[in-house]
Scaffold this active site. Structure first.
Site, PDB file in Angstrom:
ATOM      1  N   ASP A 191      -0.529  -5.318   9.492  1.00 34.12           N
ATOM      2  CA  ASP A 191      -1.575  -4.398   9.056  1.00 34.12           C
ATOM      3  C   ASP A 191      -2.834  -5.225   8.793  1.00 34.12           C
ATOM      4  OD1 ASP A 191      -3.223  -2.552   7.908  1.00 34.12           O
ATOM      5  OD2 ASP A 191      -1.781  -1.802   6.451  1.00 34.12           O
TER       6      ASP A 191
ATOM      7  N   LYS B 202     -13.514  -0.740   6.681  1.00 28.99           N
ATOM      8  CA  LYS B 202     -14.108  -1.586   5.638  1.00 28.99           C
ATOM      9  C   LYS B 202     -15.138  -2.548   6.219  1.00 28.99           C
ATOM     10  CE  LYS B 202     -10.296   0.089   3.923  1.00 28.99           C
ATOM     11  NZ  LYS B 202      -9.824   0.841   2.808  1.00 28.99           N
TER      12      LYS B 202
ATOM     13  N   TRP C  50       0.871  -1.181   0.000  1.00 32.04           N
ATOM     14  CA  TRP C  50       0.000   0.000   0.000  1.00 32.04           C
ATOM     15  C   TRP C  50       0.907   1.230   0.000  1.00 32.04           C
ATOM     16  CZ3 TRP C  50      -2.047   2.712   4.824  1.00 32.04           C
ATOM     17  CH2 TRP C  50      -3.048   3.623   4.489  1.00 32.04           C
TER      18      TRP C  50
HETATM   19  C1  LMR Z   1      -6.936   1.967  -0.316  1.00 35.41           C
HETATM   20  O1  LMR Z   1      -5.865   1.355  -0.353  1.00 35.41           O
HETATM   21  O2  LMR Z   1      -7.532   2.345  -1.329  1.00 35.41           O
HETATM   22  C2  LMR Z   1      -7.574   2.262   1.033  1.00 35.41           C
HETATM   23  O3  LMR Z   1      -6.835   1.694   2.060  1.00 35.41           O
HETATM   24  C3  LMR Z   1      -7.878   3.693   1.241  1.00 35.41           C
HETATM   25  C4  LMR Z   1      -6.663   4.540   1.373  1.00 35.41           C
HETATM   26  O4  LMR Z   1      -6.618   5.305   2.351  1.00 35.41           O
HETATM   27  O5  LMR Z   1      -5.752   4.499   0.544  1.00 35.41           O
END
Ligand code: LMR
Length: 399
Positions: free
Chosen positions: A209, A244, A127
């Site tokens: 996470d 979520k 991420w």
């Molecule tokens: C995502 O990866 O789209 C979500 O976790 C929202 C975000 O804050 O990026």
């Protein structure tokens, strides 16, 4: 003074939503940010949440501050939910945070302050915000390989070899408990066991996470990786989000849980988490956490919530399946069957930044530049146009 500030680049995920919102094309499709949508394209408020909120509204007596660590009942209930008996709660120092991002930041900043120079390993890819949060918390961010060379499955031996070769005692290893973001590719139970043992051998610490509990295989089933890590490792950091699985995105509900070696360490660790919170946002907001506490603490509401989580998971799985079939039906030059092994809200399609750009410009279809799509953004009504557009894109951008 401020005239000298350079323009910051837009956020790679949330920035796309801004562009999407301004796009005048009515047929546009948003597969960017990880937000659940139902078959009508709405992000619903869960019924269990509505019921808990009306209960809260009638019973609430004060808007006074919560303690620095947050709502006590919420912390107990979410610790049980996330850890599911893997460790005794008297070893766990927990603080309520504004969302999962807040949890990651409080946990990482506490480490960065007290163990300066600490390294944290993140998967490549991960991420995008992980890198920013950890770097801002003064941790040294390192990456470990995650994908096979064709990017359709886990490159497990490369991951293990890399961590074995380069990991050091005291390093943190960021792992996605389930529904890996952005790939949707999770370790198998055997993989988890190997990872857990490796971390223990090398005295590296899991930094978990946990943002998608219930979106992979089930609320309890998704805890397998966490339970395995905690079986073999006496310390860990776990960051959970209820954006979520409770649909409480804008209420910002999360928690950071530090698992200590023994109950003796709990108080001091909690005191340092509280210091971190106090100098950031003082204390967390009440409403979302109180809502979660009402649901998890009431057998009937909890059952209703579980049914709703199961329904969200199953809609996403159905859309994933139909997307793969839809791509076959439009005679796509690429087979997308590998998506069926991925889990959760996201899928890593293998589409390139160039192809994502083509889809945005030519078809008003928005996905993250890495090729990640939010499967929950697919609905029976936008599926045919989505599949046809991707098939056309693959042809248009071939060579
Ligand atoms: C995502 O990866 O789209 C979500 O976790 C929202 C975000 O804050 O990026």
């Amino acid at each position: 003074m401020f005239q000298s500030l350079p323009l910051a680049p837009p956020d790679s995920i949330l920035g796309l939503t801004d562009v999407f919102n301004k796009d005048p094309r009515t047929e546009k499709i948003n597969l960017t940010v990880g937000v659940y949508k139902d078959e009508t394209g709405q992000t619903p408020i869960l019924q269990s949440v509505k019921m808990a909120e009306s209960k809260l509204l009638s019973q609430e007596k004060s808007k006074g501050y919560l303690g620095i660590e947050g709502h006590p009942e919420y912390l107990k209930l979410v610790s049980e939910l996330a850890l599911n008996g893997a460790v005794e709660l008297d070893r766990v120092s927990a603080a309520q945070t504004p969302g999962g991002t807040g949890a990651l930041r409080v946990g990482a900043e506490m480490i960065g302050t007290h163990f300066p120079g600490s390294r944290i390993w993140v998967s490549n890819p991960t991420w995008a915000n992980h890198n920013s949060i950890f770097a801002a918390s003064k941790l040294q961010v390192e990456t470990y390989p995650y994908l096979s060379s064709d990017k359709t499955s886990l490159g497990f031996s490369e991951m293990i070899d890399h961590l074995t070769q380069h990991g050091r005692a005291g390093d943190f290893v960021c792992l996605h408990a389930c529904c890996h973001n952005p790939t949707g590719i999770d370790p198998t139970p055997e993989n988890w066991s190997t990872i857990a043992k490796l971390l223990n051998e090398k005295r590296m610490i899991p930094f978990i996470d946990y943002a998608y509990q219930g979106f992979g295989d089930g609320i309890v089933e998704d805890g397998l990786g966490t339970r395995t890590l905690l079986q073999h490792n006496s310390e860990a950091v776990l960051c959970s989000s209820y954006s979520k699985n409770f649909g409480l995105y804008s209420e910002r509900v999360g928690a950071v849980m530090v698992v200590n070696k023994s109950a003796d360490g709990k108080e001091a660790t909690l005191s340092q988490l509280k210091q971190t919170v106090r100098s950031n946002y003082s204390n967390p907001p009440r409403h979302g956490a109180a809502t979660v506490a009402v649901i998890l603490g009431d057998a009937e509401l909890r059952k209703a919530w579980e049914v709703e989580v199961d329904a969200m998971r199953s809609r996403i799985a159905t859309m994933r399946q139909q997307f793969v079939e839809g791509m076959k039906a439009v005679k796509s030059i690429r087979d997308f069957s590998f998506l069926l092994t991925q889990k959760g809200m996201f899928s890593y399609t293998g589409l390139t930044p160039l192809q994502a750009d083509w889809l945005k410009k030519e078809r008003a279809i928005y996905l993250v530049g890495t090729g990640r799509i939010n499967v929950a953004g697919i609905s029976p009504s936008n599926l045919p146009r989505l599949c046809q557009s991707i098939a056309d894109c693959l042809v248009a951008t071939a060579n």
